[in-house]
Scaffold this motif. Sequence first.
Motif, short mmCIF file in Angstrom:
data_model
loop_
_atom_site.label_atom_id
_atom_site.label_comp_id
_atom_site.label_asym_id
_atom_site.label_seq_id
_atom_site.Cartn_x
_atom_site.Cartn_y
_atom_site.Cartn_z
N GLY A 1 5.17 4.08 1.94
CA GLY A 1 4.72 2.77 1.52
C GLY A 1 4.97 1.71 2.58
O GLY A 1 5.92 1.82 3.36
N VAL A 2 4.10 0.72 2.60
CA VAL A 2 4.24 -0.43 3.50
C VAL A 2 3.93 -1.69 2.71
O VAL A 2 2.96 -1.71 1.94
CB VAL A 2 3.29 -0.32 4.71
CG1 VAL A 2 3.33 -1.61 5.54
CG2 VAL A 2 3.66 0.87 5.59
N THR B 1 8.70 2.40 4.08
CA THR B 1 9.49 3.44 3.43
C THR B 1 8.69 4.74 3.41
O THR B 1 7.46 4.73 3.38
CB THR B 1 9.87 3.04 1.99
OG1 THR B 1 10.72 4.05 1.43
CG2 THR B 1 8.65 2.88 1.11
N HIS B 2 9.38 5.86 3.43
CA HIS B 2 8.74 7.14 3.12
C HIS B 2 9.79 8.10 2.59
O HIS B 2 10.94 8.12 3.02
CB HIS B 2 7.97 7.75 4.30
CG HIS B 2 8.73 7.90 5.57
ND1 HIS B 2 9.57 8.98 5.83
CD2 HIS B 2 8.77 7.14 6.67
CE1 HIS B 2 10.07 8.85 7.05
NE2 HIS B 2 9.63 7.74 7.57
N SER B 3 9.37 8.88 1.59
CA SER B 3 10.27 9.82 0.93
C SER B 3 9.47 11.04 0.49
O SER B 3 8.58 10.92 -0.36
CB SER B 3 10.93 9.16 -0.28
OG SER B 3 11.74 10.07 -0.99
N LYS C 1 0.84 -1.20 0.00
CA LYS C 1 0.00 0.00 0.00
C LYS C 1 0.87 1.25 0.00
O LYS C 1 1.88 1.31 0.72
CB LYS C 1 -0.95 0.02 1.21
CG LYS C 1 -2.12 -0.96 1.07
CD LYS C 1 -3.15 -0.76 2.16
CE LYS C 1 -4.31 -1.76 2.01
NZ LYS C 1 -5.16 -1.45 0.85
N ILE C 2 0.46 2.22 -0.81
CA ILE C 2 1.18 3.48 -0.95
C ILE C 2 0.27 4.63 -0.52
O ILE C 2 -0.92 4.64 -0.86
CB ILE C 2 1.62 3.70 -2.41
CG1 ILE C 2 2.42 2.50 -2.93
CG2 ILE C 2 2.43 5.00 -2.54
CD1 ILE C 2 3.73 2.26 -2.23
N TRP C 3 0.84 5.59 0.17
CA TRP C 3 0.10 6.77 0.62
C TRP C 3 0.75 8.01 0.02
O TRP C 3 1.97 8.17 0.09
CB TRP C 3 0.16 6.86 2.15
CG TRP C 3 -0.73 7.89 2.77
CD1 TRP C 3 -0.54 9.25 2.84
CD2 TRP C 3 -1.98 7.65 3.44
NE1 TRP C 3 -1.57 9.86 3.48
CE2 TRP C 3 -2.47 8.90 3.88
CE3 TRP C 3 -2.71 6.50 3.71
CZ2 TRP C 3 -3.67 9.03 4.58
CZ3 TRP C 3 -3.90 6.63 4.41
CH2 TRP C 3 -4.38 7.88 4.84
N LYS C 4 -0.04 8.87 -0.59
CA LYS C 4 0.46 10.17 -1.03
C LYS C 4 0.16 11.17 0.08
O LYS C 4 -1.00 11.39 0.43
CB LYS C 4 -0.20 10.61 -2.34
CG LYS C 4 0.37 11.91 -2.88
CD LYS C 4 -0.20 12.28 -4.23
CE LYS C 4 0.43 13.56 -4.74
NZ LYS C 4 -0.13 13.96 -6.07
#
Length: 208
Positions: A96-97, A89-91, A16-19
């Motif tokens: 994302g997880v 991760t985050h950038s 899953k990705i978060w904006k």
Amino acid sequence: MPVYKTLHPNSQTTVKIWKITESYDELFQGVKLKPESLARVLSMKSELHQRGFLSVRHLLLALGYTDFDLFYDENGKPHLKDGRQISITHSFTFSGVVISDNRTGIDIEKNREKVKLIAHKFSNYEFCYLNKDEIDYVKKLTVIWGTKEALYKLYATPGLSFYNHILVIPFDLKAGKTVAWIDYKDRKSRFDIYFWELEDFTCVYTIT
């Protein structure tokens, strides 16, 4: 915003990705943090990092977990109390997880010209096939960097070197996948790598 993207690479794995478009205060609402997590987020000097940290907790909720289900070992690798595998991760404006029954790693990197200045620190074998004059040079370097970050998170072994121990074989950006090897302490391990672009970012993940 809600979850930006969800992938199911196989029946045992969810990505899953978060904006991150919300403010710190908006992200802080709706999540409950362990005392040590609260202390950590409050001690962060950068609001960008705070928002990344909190967005990951929202992703955990979307995956059926909470901050209380998450803990870190002595090498900084995250774990879930139920024994499933997790990578985080985050950038900048994306986080994302990935959660799986198998070992996994994920990384998100912004596609930036700056990567050319540090490529010599994480690329070795890869310079045999890279062409500095090709139009996609920055994007290919970013895939290589993200691949090595994701594998480092998966392997979580002190002493592992991006430059000396992780090799990414030649790949086509359009294919969205490649293979990488870890050659460390007389042990060679092969990994399937998957990647795609998120606006001006690149996301890379691997599953054993």
